[in-house]
Design a protein around this motif. Structure first.
Motif, PDB file in Angstrom:
ATOM      1  N   UNK A  69      23.170  46.324  38.628  1.00  0.00           N
ATOM      2  CA  UNK A  69      22.819  45.324  37.606  1.00  0.00           C
ATOM      3  C   UNK A  69      22.515  45.998  36.278  1.00  0.00           C
ATOM      4  N   UNK A  70      21.820  47.164  36.342  1.00  0.00           N
ATOM      5  CA  UNK A  70      21.540  47.895  35.113  1.00  0.00           C
ATOM      6  C   UNK A  70      22.802  48.386  34.430  1.00  0.00           C
ATOM      7  N   UNK A  71      23.749  48.921  35.234  1.00  0.00           N
ATOM      8  CA  UNK A  71      25.013  49.386  34.659  1.00  0.00           C
ATOM      9  C   UNK A  71      25.786  48.236  34.025  1.00  0.00           C
ATOM     10  N   UNK A  72      25.821  47.118  34.737  1.00  0.00           N
ATOM     11  CA  UNK A  72      26.548  45.952  34.202  1.00  0.00           C
ATOM     12  C   UNK A  72      25.900  45.460  32.911  1.00  0.00           C
ATOM     13  N   UNK A  73      24.549  45.458  32.889  1.00  0.00           N
ATOM     14  CA  UNK A  73      23.841  45.004  31.687  1.00  0.00           C
ATOM     15  C   UNK A  73      24.151  45.925  30.501  1.00  0.00           C
ATOM     16  N   UNK A  74      24.139  47.242  30.749  1.00  0.00           N
ATOM     17  CA  UNK A  74      24.427  48.183  29.670  1.00  0.00           C
ATOM     18  C   UNK A  74      25.871  48.045  29.191  1.00  0.00           C
ATOM     19  N   UNK A  75      26.801  47.936  30.154  1.00  0.00           N
ATOM     20  CA  UNK A  75      28.213  47.810  29.771  1.00  0.00           C
ATOM     21  C   UNK A  75      28.457  46.526  28.986  1.00  0.00           C
ATOM     22  N   UNK A  76      27.842  45.421  29.436  1.00  0.00           N
ATOM     23  CA  UNK A  76      28.028  44.161  28.711  1.00  0.00           C
ATOM     24  C   UNK A  76      27.388  44.228  27.330  1.00  0.00           C
TER      25      UNK A  76
END
Length: 533
Positions: free
Chosen positions: A478-485
């Motif tokens: 979720x953290x990776x997705x949040x950063x990428x988004x």
């Protein structure tokens, strides 16, 4: 005129334990039931009804005559449980196969049998087969007296014909045993599906049989109808005389048909443990799995890779492939040209990206076809664009120790060699170093899309450690997705603002440099203050 209502069910006869004759002919009964307690019953007449199967006859130990003429019977079972049965009438039904009468071979007291008026009676070997396989006490067959023993003297031509009939009968027996093994494996799979709570399939499968072929049904992939290649080996084809049975039981079947190894049911995986001849193993180019959970197949991939050097095609039908990481386990095989994942109880094919992910993860295998459709260069490039960036992010965020665990021994040494900076000290050219690093980076990106196994991940699934690890992984993702988004949103915003922002920057610079003397003094003062700080 009052019409007497027809009887539709056999019921309320449990208490008639001394009943001698039960005549229910010309009614609307569709099933034999509730007669197991009639232990004294001698004659049962159910002719002229709607019965489709002969079953539920246990307990009728005194029954000597059973009349089932003019029904819709297609299969005969449980008749061998009638120890005193002497007369059996099955005329004018829908029996079309000799193996549907296989239970009669065990009726040793049978003296009269009628099967005329069924499609099976049109076969050339019908009468000879019944005379050879039924009770030696049989006196009447289809109301014709048996006057000559089927094993009496005969000419060579007749002997050869009888031998061919016997060979055909043996083949029918083997086919029946094969059919029952596959049917039982399918029934076990039905129970497993209920435990796994798999999503429902579109349509229904009314009859699970080896002749049923999902390979001919269209697969819904990415919203498009996609036909399986007609020349693709089908793991459910009815076995012919050339099929070699490797292992068979009541609930599993393993057979080798030319170059295709077919495995039905979990027990069939034990065949992979056996000692194979070099020529036999080298002849296998395709392996098909059916009614086997994919997670139980995964530990066998390394064994398959070593045992079958010429393997090029894997097929999966009703194996419960539900998510993309499972497909990553196929990377262990190391050489594949074709993969077939049929939609029958493999929900992963409903995912939009399943094909693209498979192409990206197995790019090193030189994959040429997926479900009978060629893999194009455009698909390879699209999969690289889609999953390559994600793999790169994962590789940069993953600790070094975890990266080493994902690679083989040779790749580990190569990675350690590059990470420690020994490449430059050993005289390796910068171009070679760059190329090695690129190849290793690609391998790392793909290796990070791996399928976690119990052996490598510690405690068994369902434990507290597994739950904590799963929660940690979900939070990390979720953290990776949040950063990428967030990066994507910022990049889009910058793209929209850049024209006006650039003009403002240019305008400010022009205004600032309009008075050159003041601009020089301001810059000199800033440089002087920065040098002292």
């Amino acid at each position: 005129m009052n019409v007497c209502p027809r009887i539709k069910r056999i019921c309320d006869v449990d208490g008639l334990t001394k009943l001698d004759v039960l005549d229910l002919h010309n009614n609307q009964i569709s099933q034999i039931e509730n007669v197991s307690r009639l232990s004294k019953l001698r004659l049962l007449n159910l002719s002229g009804n709607r019965i489709t199967r002969v079953e539920n006859l246990q307990g009728l130990n005194c029954l000597t005559e059973l009349n089932l003429r003019h029904n819709s019977i297609t299969s005969v079972t449980h008749v061998e449980n009638l120890p005193r049965l002497q007369r059996l009438f099955l005329s004018a039904n829908s029996i079309s196969r000799l193996d549907a009468l296989a239970c009669l071979w065990h009726c040793h007291s049978l003296s009269e049998l009628s099967v005329d008026g069924n499609p099976v009676a049109l076969e050339s070997c019908y009468r000879q087969t019944l005379l050879r396989c039924c009770s030696p006490h049989l006196q009447l067959l289809d109301m014709k007296r048996v006057t000559v023993s089927p094993f009496g003297s005969c000419s060579f031509t007749q002997f050869w014909k009888d031998l061919m009939d016997l060979k055909h009968l043996v083949f029918l027996w083997s086919q029946e045993r094969r059919r029952l093994a596959i049917q039982n494996a399918a029934q076990q799979w039905e129970g497993l599906k209920a435990c796994l709570e798999l999503p429902a399939q579109n349509g229904s499968k009314e009859d699970v049989s080896p002749e049923y072929s999902p390979a001919h049904s269209p697969a819904q992939t990415n919203g498009n109808t996609q036909e399986t290649s007609p020349d693709e080996p089908r793991p459910q084809d009815a076995g012919g005389p050339s099929v070699q049975s490797l292992s068979i039981s009541d609930s599993h079947l393993a057979e080798l048909d030319s170059e295709t190894l077919r495995l039905f049911g979990p027990g069939a995986l034990e065949t992979l443990e056996r000692c194979w001849g070099v020529q036999t193993a080298a002849s296998v180019t395709a392996v098909a799995f059916r009614y086997i959970h994919f997670d139980s197949i995964i530990p066998m991939f390394l064994r398959i890779r070593l045992k079958f050097p010429n393997l090029t095609h894997l097929m999966f039908m009703e194996t419960s492939i539900t998510h993309l990481p499972q497909l990553a386990a196929l990377a262990q095989v190391r050489r594949l040209e074709q993969i077939s994942v049929h939609p029958e109880w493999n929900p992963v094919v409903r995912l939009t990206l399943w094909r693209s992910f498979l192409i990206y993860r197995l790019q090193h295998l030189n994959l040429q076809k997926i479900n009978g459709t060629e893999v194009t260069m455009n698909e390879i490039m699209a999969s690289e664009r889609m999953f390559g960036a994600l793999g790169h992010v994962a590789a940069t965020e993953t600790p070094r120790c975890r990266l080493l665990l994902l690679l083989e021994e040779s790749r580990k040494r190569q990675l350690q060699f590059l990470l420690d900076g020994r490449g430059r000290r050993s005289g390796v050219s910068p171009d070679d170093l760059k190329e090695n690093g690129k190849q290793l980076g690609d391998a790392l990106s793909r290796a990070l899309f791996s399928y976690p196994s119990r052996l490598s991940d510690g405690p068994e699934e369902g434990g507290a450690d597994a739950s904590e690890r799963s929660a940690m992984v979900q939070q990390y993702l979720r953290g990776l997705i949040h950063r990428a988004s967030g990066h994507c949103v910022k990049a889009d915003a910058l793209q929209k603002l850049w024209p006006s922002l650039f003009s403002e920057i240019v305008r400010d610079c022009v205004l600032e440099m309009r008075d050159r003397q003041a601009f020089r003094q301001t810059r000199l003062q800033r440089l002087h203050s920065e040098s002292h700080t």
